[in-house]
Motif scaffolding. Structure first.
Motif, PDB file in Angstrom:
ATOM      1  N   THR A 187       0.820  -1.205   0.000  1.00  0.00           N
ATOM      2  CA  THR A 187       0.000   0.000   0.000  1.00  0.00           C
ATOM      3  C   THR A 187       0.854   1.255   0.000  1.00  0.00           C
ATOM      4  N   GLY A 188       0.193   2.395  -0.228  1.00  0.00           N
ATOM      5  CA  GLY A 188       0.901   3.676  -0.231  1.00  0.00           C
ATOM      6  C   GLY A 188       1.056   4.200  -1.634  1.00  0.00           C
ATOM      7  N   TRP A 189       1.145   5.518  -1.782  1.00  0.00           N
ATOM      8  CA  TRP A 189       1.303   6.093  -3.108  1.00  0.00           C
ATOM      9  C   TRP A 189       2.641   5.692  -3.716  1.00  0.00           C
ATOM     10  N   ARG A 190       2.682   5.623  -5.023  1.00  0.00           N
ATOM     11  CA  ARG A 190       3.830   5.086  -5.735  1.00  0.00           C
ATOM     12  C   ARG A 190       5.125   5.846  -5.435  1.00  0.00           C
ATOM     13  N   THR A 191       5.033   7.119  -5.133  1.00  0.00           N
ATOM     14  CA  THR A 191       6.249   7.912  -4.908  1.00  0.00           C
ATOM     15  C   THR A 191       7.039   7.438  -3.699  1.00  0.00           C
ATOM     16  N   LYS A 192       6.406   6.714  -2.790  1.00  0.00           N
ATOM     17  CA  LYS A 192       7.101   6.195  -1.614  1.00  0.00           C
ATOM     18  C   LYS A 192       7.140   4.668  -1.589  1.00  0.00           C
ATOM     19  N   ALA A 193       6.324   4.042  -2.421  1.00  0.00           N
ATOM     20  CA  ALA A 193       6.128   2.602  -2.308  1.00  0.00           C
ATOM     21  C   ALA A 193       7.336   1.803  -2.744  1.00  0.00           C
ATOM     22  N   ASP A 194       8.157   2.319  -3.649  1.00  0.00           N
ATOM     23  CA  ASP A 194       9.321   1.567  -4.095  1.00  0.00           C
ATOM     24  C   ASP A 194      10.243   1.257  -2.915  1.00  0.00           C
ATOM     25  N   ASP A 195      10.510   2.272  -2.098  1.00  0.00           N
ATOM     26  CA  ASP A 195      11.356   2.077  -0.920  1.00  0.00           C
ATOM     27  C   ASP A 195      10.794   0.995  -0.014  1.00  0.00           C
ATOM     28  N   LYS A 196       9.504   1.108   0.285  1.00  0.00           N
ATOM     29  CA  LYS A 196       8.877   0.182   1.223  1.00  0.00           C
ATOM     30  C   LYS A 196       8.878  -1.241   0.675  1.00  0.00           C
ATOM     31  N   ALA A 197       8.633  -1.383  -0.611  1.00  0.00           N
ATOM     32  CA  ALA A 197       8.588  -2.712  -1.219  1.00  0.00           C
ATOM     33  C   ALA A 197       9.957  -3.377  -1.167  1.00  0.00           C
ATOM     34  N   ILE A 198      11.006  -2.633  -1.528  1.00  0.00           N
ATOM     35  CA  ILE A 198      12.356  -3.191  -1.520  1.00  0.00           C
ATOM     36  C   ILE A 198      12.777  -3.545  -0.092  1.00  0.00           C
ATOM     37  N   GLN A 199      12.476  -2.675   0.855  1.00  0.00           N
ATOM     38  CA  GLN A 199      12.815  -2.952   2.254  1.00  0.00           C
ATOM     39  C   GLN A 199      12.072  -4.183   2.771  1.00  0.00           C
ATOM     40  N   ALA A 200      10.791  -4.335   2.378  1.00  0.00           N
ATOM     41  CA  ALA A 200      10.028  -5.515   2.803  1.00  0.00           C
ATOM     42  C   ALA A 200      10.645  -6.784   2.229  1.00  0.00           C
ATOM     43  N   GLY A 201      11.138  -6.701   1.000  1.00  0.00           N
ATOM     44  CA  GLY A 201      11.799  -7.856   0.398  1.00  0.00           C
ATOM     45  C   GLY A 201      13.091  -8.208   1.109  1.00  0.00           C
ATOM     46  N   GLY A 235       5.009  -6.266  -7.850  1.00  0.00           N
ATOM     47  CA  GLY A 235       5.583  -7.291  -6.987  1.00  0.00           C
ATOM     48  C   GLY A 235       7.056  -7.517  -7.255  1.00  0.00           C
ATOM     49  N   HIS A 236       7.539  -7.083  -8.416  1.00  0.00           N
ATOM     50  CA  HIS A 236       8.955  -7.244  -8.737  1.00  0.00           C
ATOM     51  C   HIS A 236       9.848  -6.343  -7.888  1.00  0.00           C
ATOM     52  N   GLN A 237       9.298  -5.270  -7.351  1.00  0.00           N
ATOM     53  CA  GLN A 237      10.073  -4.444  -6.423  1.00  0.00           C
ATOM     54  C   GLN A 237      10.341  -5.229  -5.136  1.00  0.00           C
ATOM     55  N   LEU A 238       9.315  -5.933  -4.644  1.00  0.00           N
ATOM     56  CA  LEU A 238       9.497  -6.799  -3.480  1.00  0.00           C
ATOM     57  C   LEU A 238      10.511  -7.896  -3.788  1.00  0.00           C
ATOM     58  N   LEU A 239      10.368  -8.536  -4.948  1.00  0.00           N
ATOM     59  CA  LEU A 239      11.274  -9.610  -5.346  1.00  0.00           C
ATOM     60  C   LEU A 239      12.709  -9.113  -5.431  1.00  0.00           C
ATOM     61  N   ASN A 240      12.901  -7.918  -5.934  1.00  0.00           N
ATOM     62  CA  ASN A 240      14.241  -7.349  -6.038  1.00  0.00           C
ATOM     63  C   ASN A 240      14.897  -7.243  -4.663  1.00  0.00           C
ATOM     64  N   GLY A 241      14.127  -6.823  -3.660  1.00  0.00           N
ATOM     65  CA  GLY A 241      14.670  -6.761  -2.310  1.00  0.00           C
ATOM     66  C   GLY A 241      14.951  -8.139  -1.736  1.00  0.00           C
ATOM     67  N   MET A 242      14.110  -9.114  -2.064  1.00  0.00           N
ATOM     68  CA  MET A 242      14.283 -10.470  -1.545  1.00  0.00           C
ATOM     69  C   MET A 242      15.590 -11.099  -2.018  1.00  0.00           C
ATOM     70  N   ILE A 243      16.006 -10.810  -3.251  1.00  0.00           N
ATOM     71  CA  ILE A 243      17.200 -11.463  -3.798  1.00  0.00           C
ATOM     72  C   ILE A 243      18.441 -10.572  -3.741  1.00  0.00           C
ATOM     73  N   ASN A 244      18.284  -9.364  -3.156  1.00  0.00           N
ATOM     74  CA  ASN A 244      19.423  -8.466  -2.932  1.00  0.00           C
ATOM     75  C   ASN A 244      19.379  -7.946  -1.494  1.00  0.00           C
ATOM     76  N   PRO A 245      19.515  -8.838  -0.511  1.00  0.00           N
ATOM     77  CA  PRO A 245      19.317  -8.451   0.886  1.00  0.00           C
ATOM     78  C   PRO A 245      20.551  -7.859   1.561  1.00  0.00           C
TER      79      PRO A 245
END
Length: 464
Positions: A187-201, A235-245
């Motif tokens: 969730t969250g507007w796209r301007t901030k969501a990239d950070d959150k998605a990568i961090q969650a991954g 979902g690929h933003q989340l995946l990117n964080g998952m494989i680059n921890p």
């Protein structure tokens, strides 16, 4: 034939008879109907044709989830990568990543906001999935983990997975046994969501949650079956964080746990699949100046085969990138001399496939092990519209096509109209969704799953 419910009281404006139809009444809210087929009009509106010949605007009809499926195929699994609220429901307001995973065996949840889940350890999770898989026919050998895209409105994204189940499991060549829906805080507007998605991954891998997938993969292999991963859009933003921890946690990423990984309309820069990935500027500065590492090459260690399904006409993906990077290569970034470099770097992998790599003088080298699939090639043989086949709609608007060409050639997003997202919401989102549920894509994915490897030719010693 699909079963559906009428969402509103209908009059002659929203329904109409076909030629020679004898039906003359109207429909009331909640009335059950059977859908026999579907058709599109020139204005991209979808009409459902009922078994009695009446046509109804699709906006006024709610198709029953898992319609047409047997009882075993209505039972799937939900993996909840969200924190819980005080009632043990997945929290739709908490955007932080949880410290443990939650699960449920589900059929057709009617209200995702009151969806109960429980914490399972790895053994409980694996046993539950294996017990659901074993009664199925031997050819049903593939289990899928499905990672959804961006939440336009906060929820658990259980609508697209049900479409995935219907489109694949209604297919005569289906070899998929079960789907594990992976719900995460997008969730969250796209301007901030990239950070959150990568961090969650990153958090997912640091907590060693990949071990759930590793143990399930091992159990499936022991039964001659296999685990697969499908990721859609943001979902690929989340995946990117998952494989680059980070270097300290790479050891938590197991190798060879997936047979296939399918990247559907990846919402991430095309540079992520070049050799060794890329580090791009974080123009929003929400990570205190830390830039993004985009690198999908570790996927080739996670899976035997990685397939990227892309579509140059996926207009919604361009609008999403525009929201993140600004309208054009100059203007909003005109105070920065390298503004054009930013929009050039963030052109979408999901839209262009290999095209930007193959462009003369690009200087780009794609990593090994990626199979690029152009959806536009697949839909050239699309059959007539039918709700069971999830027909694909091509983008026909000339102004949109010109804007897409300008982005590809000049990194200029000026021609995009953000209001298109609202005025054409049904068409644009449906078009984006069909990148993994339309019949030509389903046919191709199942052919990849069912393909039997040819034996290696023997090498004969030559006697001279």
């Amino acid at each position: 034939m699909l079963k559906a419910l009428i969402k509103f009281d209908l009059d002659h404006v929203s329904q109409r008879p076909l030629v020679n139809s004898s039906f003359s009444g109207f429909y009331k809210k909640g009335e059950a109907v059977n859908i026999a087929s579907a058709r599109y009009e020139e204005n991209e509106k979808l009409w459902y044709v009922l078994e009695n010949g009446i046509q109804i605007d699709s906006h006024f009809v709610e198709v029953e989830p898992y319609s047409g499926l047997g009882e075993q195929d209505k039972i799937q699994f939900f993996l909840c990568y969200r924190n819980l609220d005080e009632h043990n429901n997945p929290s739709l307001d908490d955007e932080t990543a949880p410290d443990q995973l939650y699960f449920a065996q589900i059929t057709t949840p009617s209200d995702s906001r009151r969806f109960l889940v429980n914490h399972w350890d790895e053994n409980t999770f694996v046993n539950a999935v294996m017990n659901a898989v074993k009664p199925l026919a031997a050819e049903r050998k593939h289990v899928f983990i499905y990672i959804h895209g961006f939440d336009w409105e906060p929820g658990l994204k259980l609508d697209l997975p049900s479409t995935f189940v219907q489109s694949y499991m209604n297919h005569s060549a289906n070899s998929i046994a079960k789907i594990i829906y992976f719900g995460w805080p997008s969730t969250g507007w796209r301007t901030k969501a990239d950070d959150k998605a990568i961090q969650a991954g990153e958090h997912f891998t640091k907590k060693n949650f990949f071990n759930y997938f590793k143990q399930l993969s091992d159990a499936l292999k022991a039964e001659g079956k296999c685990l697969n991963l499908i990721v859609h859009s943001f979902g690929h933003q989340l995946l990117n964080g998952m494989i680059n921890p980070g270097a300290d946690h790479v050891k938590n990423i197991p190798e060879g746990i997936f047979e296939h990984i399918f990247l559907m309309a990846p919402d991430i820069t095309h540079l992520a699949v070049q050799k060794d990935g890329v580090i791009l500027r974080n123009i929003k500065k929400t990570r205190k100046g830390k830039h993004y590492t985009y690198n999908f090459t570790p996927l080739t260690k996670l899976a035997s085969k990685v397939h990227i399904f892309y579509n140059e006409l996926d207009y919604l993906l361009y609008l999403s990138t525009q929201k993140f990077n600004g309208n054009k290569s100059t203007g909003i970034f005109n105070s920065k001399p390298d503004a054009k470099g930013i929009t050039t770097d963030y052109r979408n992998l999901g839209n262009y496939g290999r095209a930007l790599f193959d462009k003369p003088g690009s200087g780009l080298t794609p990593g090994d092990g990626f199979n690029f699939v152009d959806v536009q090639d697949l839909v050239k043989t699309e059959m007539a519209a039918d709700p069971l086949y999830y027909p694909f709609q091509n983008l026909k608007d000339e102004s949109r096509l010109r804007a897409i060409k300008d982005i590809r050639e000049n990194s200029n997003y000026e021609g995009l109209a953000l209001l298109d997202t609202f005025w054409n919401r049904h068409f644009l989102m449906t078009h984006h969704q069909y990148l993994f549920t339309c019949r030509p894509v389903v046919d191709h994915v199942l052919s990849l799953l069912n393909k039997i490897s040819e034996p290696e030719p023997s090498v004969q010693n030559l006697v001279v």
